[in-house]
Scaffold this active site. Sequence first.
Site, PDB file in Angstrom:
ATOM      1  N   CYS A   9       0.808  -1.219   0.000  1.00  0.00           N
ATOM      2  CA  CYS A   9       0.000   0.000   0.000  1.00  0.00           C
ATOM      3  C   CYS A   9       0.835   1.260   0.000  1.00  0.00           C
ATOM      4  O   CYS A   9       0.334   2.338  -0.317  1.00  0.00           O
ATOM      5  CB  CYS A   9      -0.932   0.000   1.203  1.00  0.00           C
ATOM      6  SG  CYS A   9      -2.196  -1.274   1.111  1.00  0.00           S
ATOM      7  N   GLU A  21      -2.811  -3.531  -5.153  1.00  0.00           N
ATOM      8  CA  GLU A  21      -3.974  -4.399  -4.925  1.00  0.00           C
ATOM      9  C   GLU A  21      -5.238  -3.748  -5.460  1.00  0.00           C
ATOM     10  O   GLU A  21      -6.285  -3.787  -4.835  1.00  0.00           O
ATOM     11  CB  GLU A  21      -4.140  -4.671  -3.422  1.00  0.00           C
ATOM     12  CG  GLU A  21      -3.428  -5.917  -2.959  1.00  0.00           C
ATOM     13  CD  GLU A  21      -3.627  -6.182  -1.471  1.00  0.00           C
ATOM     14  OE1 GLU A  21      -3.255  -7.263  -1.026  1.00  0.00           O
ATOM     15  OE2 GLU A  21      -4.148  -5.307  -0.752  1.00  0.00           O
TER      16      GLU A  21
END
Length: 659
Positions: free
Chosen positions: A245, A377
Site C-alpha cells: 500500500c 492491490e
Amino acid sequence: MKTPRLIAACSLLLGVYAAPLAAQQPLNFTVKSSEIKTAVSPNMWGIFFEDINLSADGGIYAELVKNRSFEFSTPLMGWSIPKEAAAGGQVLIVNRREADAANPRFAKVTVTGTRNFALVNEGFRGMGIKAGEQYNFTVYARQQRATPVQLTVTLLDESGKAIGSTTVSPTGNSWQQYKGSFTAAATVPRAKLQVEFSGPGVVDVDMISLFPQHTWKERPNGLRADLVQLLADLHPGFLRFPGGCIVEGKELTNRYQWKKTVGDVNERTVIINRWNNEFAHRAAPDYFQSFGLGFFEYFQLSEDIGASPLPILNCGMACQFNSGEVVAVNELDPYIQDALDLIEFANGDVTTKWGALRSKMGHPAPFHLKMMGVGNEQWGPQYVERYTIFAKAIKDKYPDIKLVNSLGPSPDGDKFTFLNDTLRKLNADILDEHYYSAPEWFLSNAARYDSYDRKGPKIFAGEYAAHNKAVANGGNKNTWQCALAEAAFMTGLERNADVVVMASYAPLLAHVDGWQWAPDLIWFDNLRSYGTPNYYVQKLYANNKGNSVVPIVKDNQPISGQDSVYASAVVDNATGELVVKLVNAASTPKPVAVSIQGAKNIATTGRLITLQSNDLQELNSLDQPTRISPEEKSIAIKGKTIRTEIAPWSFYVIRTKIK
C-alpha cells in the site's frame, strides 16, 4: 498489504489418532525422478518488502537519528531540549521551500553564551548501540556570526550517562557537511543522541545523522547488516519493492514516487508513512519515510543478495480501502513516464538521462530489470482501464519487460473473478494473487493450482501468510501452526511451478516496539533480530529449490492432504540430487516409504532436514530465536526406497544423490 474482510481463524484440527504405530502400514509414495513435469523458475521463492512495522527507517535502514532534517509534520518531532540547556539559547525552524523544495527546513540555533544549548534525539524507539562499534556523525552546517559555534556530539545511555562523544567545528557561512566519529563504550538498547552547541553565536544545521560503521558491506548511508544477512540467507529469487500500500498512498499526493527517492540523500523528499495511523490499536504518528532507502538502494540490495528486482509502481490509483482516489485517464502520462524512466534508470546506457544518474550514484552497470508491477492491490474496471494504457506504453518501448498485474486483495469473490477473467482475456503476463487467511485455508487450498490453465498467464503468489486470529487483528502470532500450514500449501505451489512462477510471504520485517501488522517473517529490536518458524519454512524451500519438478504420487495422485500428508519433489541439477519435501499436518506420526523410479545408482545415504514442534502455538523470540529451526542428520536409503517416519506436526526435506 490491506485491511480486508476479516477471516475468522479456525482451530487446526489436524489428524485423527490412529492405531498404535506398530499396526500402521507405511504410506507408499512414488517419485518419478526421470519424468520432468516442468522447470522451476529461478525467481520462484522471493521476498516482499514494504515499509510497514518500521521496516525501513528504524529498521533495515541503519540511520539512528529520527527526523534528521526536521521535515516531519511537527518539525521537532523526535527532538527535545533538556531542561538544563533551555536557558542557553533557542532553536528556530526555518522553511526555505522556494529555494529547496525537496528539503526545505533547517534548524537555526542561537547560543547566548551564558551556558550551552542542546538538542537530544530519541531515535526510533531508542538507538541500539553496541560496545566497541564505531559510530559516524555527519551534519550540514553554516555559521552565521564571526564567533563560531562548536558542536559536541554525545551518545547517552538510558540513565543519561555518556558512552561516546566527538566534537564538530563548522567554519564558514556556506552549507558544508562536517563529520566526526567515536567508539561506543557500552551496549545500550535505547540510547539517545545529544548535540550540544557552545558559543556564543548562531549556527544553521540540517541533516543531523548517525550511522554505525558496520553496515551491510560497510556502505555509508547503508543498511543494517544483521537484517540484510537474514534476507541473504534466504537466497531469494526476487525482491519485490517498495510495497504494498506504500505504492498507492492513502491519496495520490501520498503515493510513492520513485524519482523523489534517488540522487543525493539530502535532496530526497520526506513524506508521512501511510501506516502511521491506519490501525487505531497501533497508531504511530511519528512514522515517516526519509527515503534514505530509495530505489537505487533497493536495486543495489537486490543485486547484493542475488535477487531479481521487482519494482511496483503506482498506476494512477490511491488505496481503494482509503480514499479510492484516481487520476483522470487523460492525465496518466506522468505516471506512465515514471514507469518508462524507471526502466531507463535500471537498464539504460550511461549516456541516457536516467542511466547517467544511476552511474553518478555509483553503479554504471545496468541492474538488469526484467519485470515490473503495475499497481498494487487495485480492482474494478478503473484498474483495467489504467493497466491497459500502461501495458501498451511499456510493451511498445520495452517488449521484453514482464508485467505483474493485480487481482485485488482476496483470492476469490467478485473483485477477484472480474479481474481474473478480464486480465486473462487481455493476455496479461503475470497475475498477482494475495491470501491472508486461517491455517485451515492453506491446508485446504494446497491443490489450488492443480487445475489452473497451463496456457494462461503465470501466477505470482505475491502476498500470503496464515493468521491464527482474524486478519488485521493485533493478536496474530507467528505460531508453528501457521508456519506448518504454509509449508503444506507451498508443496502445491512447487508442484505447479509451470503455473506459479513466484511466491513471497508478507510482510517481511517488524520492529517489536513499532509494528502495525502481524504476523511478520522477521522480528527485530534495536540490537537483535530473529527468524520466525515461517522464516525457516521459506528458507528451506528457497535453499532447496531445485531446477525441475518431478511427480511424487500416492495411488498415482498428487499428495495434497491425504492422510494429512503433503508432498512435492524436485531435482537439483547442480548437485545431482533428488529433493523431497514432506509435511505431516497430523498430531500422530506417519510412516512413509518413498520409492524412487527412473534413477540409477541412488546413494545409500541422504540428508534429512527437519522442522518440527510438538506445540502448534510455539513461537521463536528475541531471547529464543532458534527454538523452532531446522535440524539436519543423515538418513539411510535401502535399494531405491526412502523409509522414514514423519513426526507429528513436522516439515521434512530429504536430499539424496541420484543419477
